[in-house]
Design a protein around this motif. Structure first.
Motif, short mmCIF file in Angstrom:
data_model
loop_
_atom_site.label_atom_id
_atom_site.label_comp_id
_atom_site.label_asym_id
_atom_site.label_seq_id
_atom_site.Cartn_x
_atom_site.Cartn_y
_atom_site.Cartn_z
N VAL A 159 -17.75 45.15 72.97
CA VAL A 159 -18.56 45.58 71.84
C VAL A 159 -18.60 44.45 70.81
O VAL A 159 -17.57 43.83 70.53
N ALA A 160 -19.78 44.19 70.27
CA ALA A 160 -19.88 43.18 69.21
C ALA A 160 -20.89 43.63 68.18
O ALA A 160 -21.80 44.40 68.49
N ALA A 161 -20.70 43.18 66.97
CA ALA A 161 -21.73 43.35 65.96
C ALA A 161 -22.67 42.16 66.10
O ALA A 161 -22.25 41.11 66.57
N PRO A 162 -23.93 42.32 65.73
CA PRO A 162 -24.85 41.18 65.85
C PRO A 162 -24.59 40.15 64.75
O PRO A 162 -25.46 39.87 63.93
N GLU A 163 -23.37 39.65 64.70
CA GLU A 163 -22.96 38.65 63.72
C GLU A 163 -22.37 37.48 64.46
O GLU A 163 -21.78 37.64 65.52
N ARG A 164 -22.43 36.31 63.83
CA ARG A 164 -21.98 35.10 64.48
C ARG A 164 -20.54 35.20 64.98
O ARG A 164 -20.24 34.94 66.14
N PRO B 176 -13.71 42.95 85.99
CA PRO B 176 -15.07 43.51 86.04
C PRO B 176 -15.66 43.78 84.66
O PRO B 176 -15.14 44.56 83.89
N LEU B 177 -16.78 43.11 84.37
CA LEU B 177 -17.45 43.28 83.09
C LEU B 177 -18.71 44.12 83.27
O LEU B 177 -19.61 43.76 84.03
N GLY B 178 -18.77 45.25 82.55
CA GLY B 178 -19.95 46.10 82.61
C GLY B 178 -21.09 45.50 81.81
O GLY B 178 -22.22 45.41 82.27
N GLY B 179 -20.79 45.08 80.60
CA GLY B 179 -21.83 44.50 79.76
C GLY B 179 -21.41 44.43 78.32
O GLY B 179 -20.28 44.78 77.96
N LEU B 180 -22.33 43.96 77.50
CA LEU B 180 -22.09 43.81 76.06
C LEU B 180 -22.87 44.86 75.29
O LEU B 180 -24.07 45.02 75.50
N ILE B 181 -22.17 45.57 74.42
CA ILE B 181 -22.84 46.50 73.52
C ILE B 181 -23.01 45.78 72.19
O ILE B 181 -22.04 45.37 71.57
N LEU B 182 -24.25 45.64 71.79
CA LEU B 182 -24.53 45.01 70.50
C LEU B 182 -24.72 46.14 69.51
O LEU B 182 -25.78 46.75 69.45
N ASN B 183 -23.66 46.44 68.77
CA ASN B 183 -23.68 47.65 67.96
C ASN B 183 -24.17 47.41 66.54
O ASN B 183 -23.87 46.40 65.94
N ARG B 184 -24.88 48.37 66.04
CA ARG B 184 -25.40 48.38 64.67
C ARG B 184 -26.48 47.33 64.45
O ARG B 184 -26.43 46.58 63.49
N VAL B 185 -27.41 47.26 65.36
CA VAL B 185 -28.51 46.33 65.14
C VAL B 185 -29.52 46.96 64.18
O VAL B 185 -29.64 48.17 64.07
N GLN B 186 -30.20 46.10 63.45
CA GLN B 186 -31.24 46.54 62.53
C GLN B 186 -32.51 46.81 63.32
O GLN B 186 -33.09 45.89 63.88
N GLU B 187 -32.90 48.08 63.36
CA GLU B 187 -34.17 48.41 64.02
C GLU B 187 -35.30 48.25 63.00
O GLU B 187 -35.14 48.64 61.84
N VAL B 188 -36.41 47.71 63.42
CA VAL B 188 -37.58 47.64 62.54
C VAL B 188 -38.80 48.05 63.35
O VAL B 188 -39.07 47.45 64.39
N THR C 51 -27.21 35.30 74.99
CA THR C 51 -27.77 35.47 76.33
C THR C 51 -28.06 34.13 77.00
O THR C 51 -27.89 33.98 78.22
N ALA C 52 -28.47 33.15 76.19
CA ALA C 52 -28.73 31.84 76.77
C ALA C 52 -27.45 31.27 77.39
O ALA C 52 -27.47 30.68 78.46
N ALA C 53 -26.32 31.51 76.72
CA ALA C 53 -25.05 30.99 77.23
C ALA C 53 -24.47 31.88 78.33
O ALA C 53 -23.71 31.42 79.17
N HIS C 54 -24.84 33.16 78.33
CA HIS C 54 -24.27 34.11 79.30
C HIS C 54 -25.38 34.95 79.91
O HIS C 54 -25.45 36.16 79.68
N PRO C 55 -26.25 34.30 80.68
CA PRO C 55 -27.44 35.00 81.19
C PRO C 55 -27.13 36.19 82.10
O PRO C 55 -27.97 37.08 82.24
N ASP C 56 -25.92 36.22 82.69
CA ASP C 56 -25.62 37.31 83.62
C ASP C 56 -25.08 38.56 82.94
O ASP C 56 -24.83 39.56 83.60
N VAL C 57 -24.84 38.48 81.65
CA VAL C 57 -24.23 39.62 80.98
C VAL C 57 -25.31 40.58 80.48
O VAL C 57 -26.19 40.20 79.71
N ALA C 58 -25.22 41.83 80.92
CA ALA C 58 -26.17 42.84 80.46
C ALA C 58 -25.88 43.16 78.99
O ALA C 58 -24.73 43.31 78.60
N VAL C 59 -26.94 43.24 78.20
CA VAL C 59 -26.77 43.50 76.77
C VAL C 59 -27.50 44.77 76.38
O VAL C 59 -28.66 44.96 76.75
N GLN C 60 -26.82 45.65 75.68
CA GLN C 60 -27.44 46.89 75.24
C GLN C 60 -27.34 47.01 73.72
O GLN C 60 -26.24 47.15 73.18
N PRO C 61 -28.47 46.96 72.99
CA PRO C 61 -28.42 47.13 71.54
C PRO C 61 -28.29 48.60 71.14
O PRO C 61 -28.90 49.47 71.78
#
Ligand SMILES: Nc1ncnc2c1ncn2[C@@H]1O[C@H](COP(=O)(O)OP(=O)(O)O)[C@@H](O)[C@H]1O
Ligand SMILES: Nc1ncnc2c1ncn2[C@@H]1O[C@H](COP(=O)(O)OP(=O)(O)O)[C@@H](O)[C@H]1O
Ligand SMILES: [Mg+2]
Ligand SMILES: [Mg+2]
Lengths: 328, 374
Positions: free
Chosen positions: B249-254, B273-285, B336-346
């Motif tokens: 889990v990560a916040a969309p911060e550096r 085994p890595l399922g993926g990255l959850i990008l939590n609390r993204v700003q929806e617009v 994603t550019a650095a980790h193209p294989d990792v699934a990301v879910q916002p």
């Protein structure tokens, strides 16, 4: 700093991720304004300062890292536990060479693992040494020392070194070292600031932290409320926004006057965002009230939409200056 | 790449999901939301939380802190139990279950043990692992979701148990605690001299009593249970199993994304085994087809002409959110550019804190929403 006329040591704590390092750095700039010399210290081995100021990792050595408006200077020091222990062995036992041998064996790490209190007294001891250091026997080497400290959950234990070493040697240098640390930290020379967001968990943690610090007779300074979203709407507009009662047709015609096309898509987006924003602001206001009840000075810093870079730090420090931090 | 979380949650081969990430990003919330969703998809789930927000804990019925899972009421289909880790109690239980009452008493009252079990760096991670192992052994649940401690960094969760384990089983601890056996055993004379200084300096620094406490502790546990390191290694092996899935889990911060990147690389390196990255609390617009500059220019025009302050404020708000979203998207793209294989879910930032089952369901739905527009 106007609220703490005598505080030289400013300890900055807060829940992880609320902006301790950012606020400590902005505070170091604000206090350096108008010809002062400040030093920003970190103790957790994270090289957070170097990352923030975009410089190579800091060695265990005081370095000038920034200037402040009006000719001030900001210095920085990343305190390393092993180096601090070797300093200590040198100072009290003249054991510098043995010290290096110990380090190679991993003994320093070992000692501070067995007795975490030892680590804390070394780190706080370094901060106090910097606070007390004199230049040419009269002026303080630094006008202000700003410590980017461990998070709220550990701060009381970290600062209350007397309690920490009570399980260690009861007499001797460590004990007197701890006593001299306490004579700085638990005095008017220090102020402990807590950084928080206006959210339930960090606010609760801040309130608990203040109580703990006060119970340990440690001097609480101010609360820095970070990353607030300045309300775009007033109280009445927020009530209407949440209830879905903002005047749609009026907004539509004003959008047309603004040069945009008043599509339904745009109006819906604006109204939804207004409601979302209002809920958020109301939540923040409730949390701010809980903080205000504690009666401590509160400084508010906005969420900078572009994030924090060097420019952002100066922006935050200017806001601090405008709220009376730094003075003269 | 998108993340198909429901496929993971309903996969009968998956028995452990670990939610990790840096402090405050939403690990506990995500763990609870995944647990609830998995239960409602029919699994028998236990969520091991570490530090839930007060109201979330209440919502999950975690009012009694007895260090055992309690059933959460109001779950359709499968079942959900939840518990909050009590690290000291967990450690005490390990001691009690491995030694006779008399020796257990000796250990529990040892000041070094008391410090170790309540305030040592790494103990919480160690005990989280220990508890996970215990829950897994009980085979009452077919899916265990673990929240991870608010460590300095996410890697601590993987490393702290082994680090603490090898410290407790280590060479140095044995040497200072067994001076009678002779520090020189097995090591050269020069090193032996070094150790002489070592014990000397240590007793100067820490006092003789501390060293005595450590010595007694080591002697007491030595006879009761196998090495700490072995225990930590066993749970580590469990994490490498194909029945385990890591969710970062990560916040969309550096900074949070930098931590997440370290963690992803580490999992890769250790073939975990890595399922993926959850990008939590993204700003929806919401999409309006306008650029930020167009929106700002419109707001400025209204303000300059002294017309429509409410509309100008709404436009400014919209522009601000666009800016935040742009920055977040930029950071996500770099990841994603650095980790193209990792699934990301916002996951969108909700206007309110997440503190009840309804809120958790909402997060759960967002986790599973593969068409999320962001
Ligand atoms: N006022 C602010 N506006 C925007 N971003 C901020 C602000 N304060 C902090 N941040 C960001 O939040 C994150 C955490 O801040 P940091 O100072 O590293 O926190 P801590 O030291 O408490 O962990 C960083 O990415 C930082 O850039
Ligand atoms: N998507 C979200 N929207 C709004 N609030 C959230 C979201 N995710 C988490 N939160 C809130 O953020 C706070 C911290 O979340 P938590 O899960 O406890 O983080 P962690 O376990 O990583 O420290 C909690 O108050 C929680 O309600
Ligand atoms: Mg920091
Ligand atoms: Mg948590």
């Amino acid at each position: 700093m106007q609220n703490w006329p005598n505080a030289t040591l400013h300890v900055v704590t807060g829940k992880g991720g609320t902006g301790k390092t950012t606020i400590a750095a902005a505070l170091a700039i604000a206090l350096a304004k108008n010809g002062h010399r400040t030093i920003l210290m970190e103790v957790e081995g994270r090289q957070g300062i170097a990352q923030l100021f975009d410089t190579p990792p800091l060695p265990y050595e005081e370095r000038k890292i920034a200037v402040a408006p009006g000719g001030g200077e900001v210095w920085a020091l990343a305190v390393d536990t092993e180096d601090a222990l070797l300093d200590y062995l040198e100072m009290f036992y003249k054991l510098r060479r043995a010290g290096s041998a110990l380090r190679k064996m991993g003994a320093v790490d070992f000692a501070t693992t067995i007795a975490p209190g030892l680590r804390d007294v070394l780190l706080t001891g370094k901060a106090c040494e910097v606070v007390k250091r004199k230049e040419k026997k009269q002026d303080n080497a630094y006008d202000y020392v700003i410590l980017d400290a461990p998070p709220t959950g550990r701060i009381t234990r970290f600062l209350n070194v007397n309690g920490e070493v009570s399980g260690l040697a009861k007499v001797g240098p460590i004990k007197s070292h701890a006593d001299s640390v306490m004579s700085v930290i638990a005095s008017e020379q220090s102020a402990i600031h807590l950084v928080t967001l206006l959210e339930e968990m960090p606010v609760q943690e801040t309130l608990d932290g203040v109580s703990e610090l006060e119970a340990a007779a440690l001097p609480v300074g101010a609360i820095f409320v970070n990353m607030t979203r300045p309300p775009q709407l007033d109280a009445q507009q927020r009530v209407m926004a949440i209830a879905g009662q903002l005047p749609r047709s009026e907004i539509e015609s004003e959008i047309s006057q603004s040069g945009l096309t008043a599509t339904n898509q745009l109006i819906d987006a604006l109204l939804n965002e207004a409601s979302d924003h209002s809920e958020r602001v109301d939540l923040e206001i409730t949390e701010l009230e809980r903080l205000t009840e504690r009666g401590l000075p509160i400084f508010t810093l906005p969420l900078l939409p572009s994030g924090i870079d060097l420019g952002g730090l100066y922006e935050l420090s200017a806001i601090m200056s405008a709220s009376g931090i730094g003075g003269e | 790449m998108t993340l198909d979380i429901d496929a993971i949650l309903t996969n009968p081969e998956k028995h452990i999901i670990v939610c990790t990430g840096s402090g405050g990003v939403g690990k506990t919330t995500t763990a609870a939301a995944l647990g609830l969703r998995a239960a409602e998809l029919g699994r028998n789930v236990c969520v091991l939380t570490i530090d839930p927000a007060r109201r979330l804990a209440q919502a999950m019925g975690l009012t009694e802190l007895d260090n055992t899972p309690r059933a959460v009421a109001g779950i359709a289909n499968g079942s959900l139990s939840a518990m909050m880790l009590d690290m000291k109690r967990t450690f005490d239980e390990v001691v009690e279950s491995h030694s006779d009452p008399e020796r257990a008493e000796q250990i529990l009252s040892n000041p070094f043990y008391q410090a170790l079990s309540s305030s040592f760096a790494g103990t919480q991670e160690y005990m989280a692992m220990e508890k996970l192992g215990q829950l897994r052994a009980q085979s009452q649940w077919d899916l265990i979701i673990v929240d991870t401690p608010p460590s300095r960094n996410a890697l601590d969760f993987l490393d702290a148990p082994a680090r603490l384990g090898s410290f407790l089983d280590g060479r140095l601890i044995r040497i200072i605690t067994a001076p009678a056996r002779g520090a020189g055993r097995g090591i050269g004379r020069i090193a032996a001299m070094g150790f002489g200084i070592f014990t000397n300096v240590l007793s100067k620094l820490l006092g003789a009593q501390v060293l005595a406490d450590v010595g007694n502790f080591v002697a007491d546990i030595d006879t009761t249970f196998g090495g700490f390191r072995e225990r930590a290694d066993a749970t580590y092996a469990l994490l490498k199993d194909s029945g385990t899935e890591f969710i970062v889990v990560a916040a969309p911060e550096r900074d949070a994304l930098r931590e997440a990147a370290y963690f992803v690389e580490r999992l890769n390196q250790d073939s975990m085994p890595l399922g993926g990255l959850i990008l939590n609390r993204v700003q929806e617009v919401p999409e309006t087809g306008l650029t930020q500059d167009q929106v700002l220019a419109a707001a400025q025009k209204l303000t300059a002409e002294g017309r429509g302050p409410l509309t100008a404020a709404l436009l400014e708000l919209h522009a601000q959110r666009m800016e935040i979203k742009e920055r977040q998207k930029h950071l996500a793209m770099r990841f994603t550019a650095a980790h193209p294989d990792v699934a990301v879910q916002p996951i969108p930032a909700m206007a309110q804190d997440v503190h009840d089952l309804a809120g958790l369901r909402e997060i759960g739905a967002a986790l599973a929403n593969q068409g999320i527009t962001w």
